[in-house]
Design an enzyme around this catalytic site. Structure first.
Site, mmCIF file in Angstrom:
data_model
loop_
_atom_site.group_PDB
_atom_site.id
_atom_site.type_symbol
_atom_site.label_atom_id
_atom_site.label_comp_id
_atom_site.label_asym_id
_atom_site.label_seq_id
_atom_site.Cartn_x
_atom_site.Cartn_y
_atom_site.Cartn_z
ATOM 1 N N ASP A 10 -7.940 -5.306 -0.267
ATOM 2 C CA ASP A 10 -8.401 -6.161 -1.371
ATOM 3 C C ASP A 10 -8.038 -7.627 -1.195
ATOM 4 O OD1 ASP A 10 -7.571 -3.329 -3.165
ATOM 5 O OD2 ASP A 10 -9.591 -4.170 -3.143
ATOM 6 N N HIS A 15 0.856 -1.189 0.000
ATOM 7 C CA HIS A 15 0.000 0.000 0.000
ATOM 8 C C HIS A 15 0.891 1.238 0.000
ATOM 9 C CE1 HIS A 15 -3.214 2.786 1.081
ATOM 10 N NE2 HIS A 15 -4.047 1.835 0.717
HETATM 11 C C1 SDX Z 1 -6.177 0.021 -3.071
HETATM 12 O O1 SDX Z 1 -4.395 4.510 -2.113
HETATM 13 C C2 SDX Z 1 -5.328 3.893 -1.502
HETATM 14 O O2 SDX Z 1 -5.754 4.286 -0.433
HETATM 15 C C3 SDX Z 1 -5.901 2.697 -2.242
HETATM 16 C C4 SDX Z 1 -6.931 1.864 -1.512
HETATM 17 C C5 SDX Z 1 -8.215 2.606 -1.267
HETATM 18 O O3 SDX Z 1 -8.946 2.256 -0.333
HETATM 19 O O4 SDX Z 1 -8.541 3.507 -2.115
HETATM 20 O O5 SDX Z 1 -6.401 1.424 -0.269
HETATM 21 C C6 SDX Z 1 -7.328 0.631 -2.346
HETATM 22 O O6 SDX Z 1 -5.931 0.364 -4.186
HETATM 23 C C7 SDX Z 1 -5.289 -0.953 -2.333
HETATM 24 C C8 SDX Z 1 -4.084 -1.438 -3.191
HETATM 25 C C9 SDX Z 1 -4.596 -2.518 -4.159
HETATM 26 N N1 SDX Z 1 -3.498 -2.864 -5.130
HETATM 27 C C10 SDX Z 1 -2.867 -4.029 -5.026
HETATM 28 O O7 SDX Z 1 -3.054 -4.852 -4.142
HETATM 29 C C11 SDX Z 1 -1.880 -4.275 -6.162
HETATM 30 C C12 SDX Z 1 -0.572 -4.840 -5.605
HETATM 31 N N2 SDX Z 1 0.141 -3.808 -4.836
HETATM 32 C C13 SDX Z 1 1.027 -2.969 -5.520
HETATM 33 O O8 SDX Z 1 1.078 -2.900 -6.874
HETATM 34 C C14 SDX Z 1 1.557 -1.783 -4.725
HETATM 35 O O9 SDX Z 1 1.858 -2.228 -3.457
HETATM 36 C C15 SDX Z 1 0.658 -0.553 -4.656
HETATM 37 C C16 SDX Z 1 0.213 -0.130 -6.015
HETATM 38 C C17 SDX Z 1 -0.537 -0.832 -3.805
HETATM 39 C C18 SDX Z 1 1.471 0.561 -4.022
HETATM 40 O O10 SDX Z 1 2.481 0.859 -4.912
HETATM 41 P P1 SDX Z 1 3.651 1.906 -4.554
HETATM 42 O O11 SDX Z 1 3.373 2.626 -3.295
HETATM 43 O O12 SDX Z 1 3.923 2.710 -5.780
HETATM 44 O O13 SDX Z 1 4.859 0.969 -4.214
HETATM 45 P P2 SDX Z 1 5.986 0.561 -5.245
HETATM 46 O O14 SDX Z 1 5.344 0.012 -6.482
HETATM 47 O O15 SDX Z 1 6.933 1.695 -5.380
HETATM 48 O O16 SDX Z 1 6.673 -0.653 -4.456
HETATM 49 C C19 SDX Z 1 7.718 -0.436 -3.528
HETATM 50 C C20 SDX Z 1 8.525 -1.750 -3.554
HETATM 51 C C21 SDX Z 1 8.969 -2.127 -4.972
HETATM 52 O O17 SDX Z 1 10.133 -2.918 -4.862
HETATM 53 P P3 SDX Z 1 11.608 -2.194 -4.970
HETATM 54 O O18 SDX Z 1 11.615 -1.383 -6.244
HETATM 55 O O19 SDX Z 1 11.727 -1.346 -3.714
HETATM 56 O O20 SDX Z 1 12.568 -3.361 -4.989
HETATM 57 O O21 SDX Z 1 7.674 -2.832 -3.116
HETATM 58 C C22 SDX Z 1 7.497 -3.749 -4.194
HETATM 59 C C23 SDX Z 1 7.854 -3.015 -5.454
HETATM 60 O O22 SDX Z 1 8.278 -3.914 -6.481
HETATM 61 N N3 SDX Z 1 6.081 -4.133 -4.159
HETATM 62 C C24 SDX Z 1 5.620 -5.366 -4.382
HETATM 63 C C25 SDX Z 1 4.222 -5.297 -4.202
HETATM 64 N N4 SDX Z 1 3.885 -4.044 -3.904
HETATM 65 C C26 SDX Z 1 5.037 -3.323 -3.883
HETATM 66 N N5 SDX Z 1 6.252 -6.532 -4.704
HETATM 67 C C27 SDX Z 1 5.481 -7.625 -4.840
HETATM 68 N N6 SDX Z 1 4.122 -7.638 -4.676
HETATM 69 C C28 SDX Z 1 3.478 -6.497 -4.364
HETATM 70 N N7 SDX Z 1 2.163 -6.502 -4.209
#
Ligand code: SDX
Length: 428
Positions: free
Chosen positions: A363, A306
């Site tokens: 989710d 998140h």
């Molecule tokens: C919702 O914003 C809100 O409030 C949203 C929400 C709401 O109520 O409106 O809470 C609802 O959208 C919840 C999120 C649902 N999405 C997912 O579950 C999709 C999977 N999660 C991700 O794609 C990610 O965690 C996000 C999109 C939720 C957040 O992305 P960020 O903050 O841009 O984080 P990032 O992509 O920069 O990740 C930071 C690191 C990265 O690795 P490094 O580059 O540091 O090595 O964490 C890793 C990412 O690769 N990472 C994950 C991951 N999420 C982040 N690696 C594997 N699996 C994951 N799910």
């Protein structure tokens, strides 16, 4: 602590005011940065940028705190209902008996779609994604509210808000019924909000759906937990569109489109697809987790991580407990829930997830409950949109009530070609 931030740029130095929120959050107000220094800020994904001041929802991502108008989500989940919470989010305080009765009556009075709307449904192919239908139909609903487009302020806002909250449910059920070639069900004024949705989705002309109170309560809780979440992607989209003074329906229709993405509201559908893929492959989750950690795999652990929560998402904890209750009540033994719990367990001790503070979000478990309630996969994000509607409406109202609403228009740093001449086609 000083109430200004001093920024030194070469020989220049500029003082910028510091803004402090009611929960002690600090921000540097950079409104005068460009005029005083020629510089702008750059913040990919707005991870460190506040777009507005808002009094609706407070999140502390480090502590896993979520409050709607100051009331903790745990208390609302235990003691309130979706419609009472919707009133709280939109109008700022919990309603008294009379206010709640009036709000519920308004929702009932506006639950029917204009009969001409039915022709729009006929125009969609059976397999049209219900989020596409929802976004289109919300805008179409606006066409039947001529006062909406008349003046700067929102005339009869309460009616427009009630119409959106009530009709988003009718649209959702109609799109589900149409996709199955089933006759559409009209809402029943005697049913409360969530029971009415289940009736419209699952009753047939010759048989009323049996409304299990645990099922109604579980879906109502899912709506409540999704009702608002400060400046998430879809809510920011609603505010972006509202800032041009577009109407409420246009703004919420745009919110639906932003929510659809698998990184946002579409994640609940993506989680079930992921769990199904793991189950089908006979993987105990180990292989998938390894892939999710490997950037080259293009896979992510959907439902994990998140932008704001760097601790447990408080909603995920509540939904997980509800999941166990619902499956127990319905005597369902879902292998996908077992896989989900194994994935969560495995990540708690995995440095990749621990270091990045990746925990289950709202989710991760919600889809398993919706699946148990008989809601089809393609409708999961529509359920999220139904829940989020009060939050979108409250943010629209908040921006419209600002004394001086400035249109949202971010700057950029240009990285394209420097100036060059036009080359006639013969010379290209
Ligand atoms: C919702 O914003 C809100 O409030 C949203 C929400 C709401 O109520 O409106 O809470 C609802 O959208 C919840 C999120 C649902 N999405 C997912 O579950 C999709 C999977 N999660 C991700 O794609 C990610 O965690 C996000 C999109 C939720 C957040 O992305 P960020 O903050 O841009 O984080 P990032 O992509 O920069 O990740 C930071 C690191 C990265 O690795 P490094 O580059 O540091 O090595 O964490 C890793 C990412 O690769 N990472 C994950 C991951 N999420 C982040 N690696 C594997 N699996 C994951 N799910």
């Amino acid at each position: 602590m000083s109430n200004v931030a001093e920024i030194k740029l070469g020989e220049k130095s500029v003082s910028l005011p510091i803004v402090v929120g009611t929960e002690g959050e600090h921000a540097i107000d950079i409104a005068k940065l460009r005029s005083q220094t020629g510089y702008i800020t750059l913040d990919d994904g707005y991870g460190n940028t506040g777009s507005c001041e808002s009094a609706i929802t407070f999140i502390d991502g480090e502590k896993g705190i979520l409050r709607y108008r100051g009331i903790p989500i745990e208390e609302l989940a235990q003691k309130s209902t979706f419609i009472e919470t919707a009133y709280l989010i939109i109008y700022g305080n919990l309603p008294n008996h009379q206010q709640l009765r009036q709000f519920s009556d308004l929702l009932t009075r506006h639950e029917l779609l204009h009969e001409d709307m039915k022709f729009h449904f006929q125009g969609f192919p059976a397999k049209a994604h219900p989020m596409a239908i929802l976004s289109s139909m919300i805008n179409a609903c606006g066409c039947f509210s001529p006062t909406l487009l008349e003046t700067e302020s929102i005339p009869d806002f309460d009616i427009q808000a009630a119409r959106l909250i009530s009709q988003v449910r009718t649209i959702a059920s109609f799109s589900y019924r149409k996709s199955r070639g089933l006759p559409m069900n009209y809402p029943k004024p005697t049913y409360k909000y969530t029971a009415n949705l289940l009736h419209m989705m699952f009753s047939s002309p010759y048989e009323e759906v049996e409304l299990n109170p645990e099922v109604v309560k579980a879906l109502d809780l899912i709506f409540l937990l999704h009702a608002d979440h400060e400046q998430n992607c879809s809510t920011s989209t609603v505010r972006m569109v509202a800032s041009s003074r577009a109407n409420l329906f246009a703004s919420c229709s745009a919110g639906v489109c932003a929510l659809w993405g698998p990184l946002h509201g579409g994640a609940n559908q993506a989680v079930l697809e992921m769990l199904g893929e793991i189950h089908q492959s006979g993987d105990d989750g180990t292989r998938f987790i390894a892939a999710a950690k490997d950037k080259s795999s293009g896979k992510r652990l959907m439902g994990f991580g998140h932008r704001v929560y760097k601790n447990h998402d408080p909603r995920a904890k509540i939904i997980k407990a509800q999941c166990d209750r619902v499956l127990d009540t319905l005597h369902i033994n879902d292998p996908l829930l077992d896989i989900a719990k194994r994935l969560e367990e495995a990540t708690l001790n995995d440095s990749y997830f621990v270091e990045r503070k990746l925990y289950p979000n709202v989710d991760f478990y919600s889809g398993i409950i919706m699946r148990a309630l008989g809601i089809p996969l393609e409708m999961f994000t529509v359920m999220f949109a139904i829940g989020r509607m009060p939050g979108w409406i409250a943010n629209y109202k908040e921006i419209m009530e600002e004394k001086e609403t400035r249109i949202y228009r971010p700057r950029q740093i240009y990285t394209g070609s420097t100036v060059r001449g036009y080359i006639p086609i013969e010379e290209r």
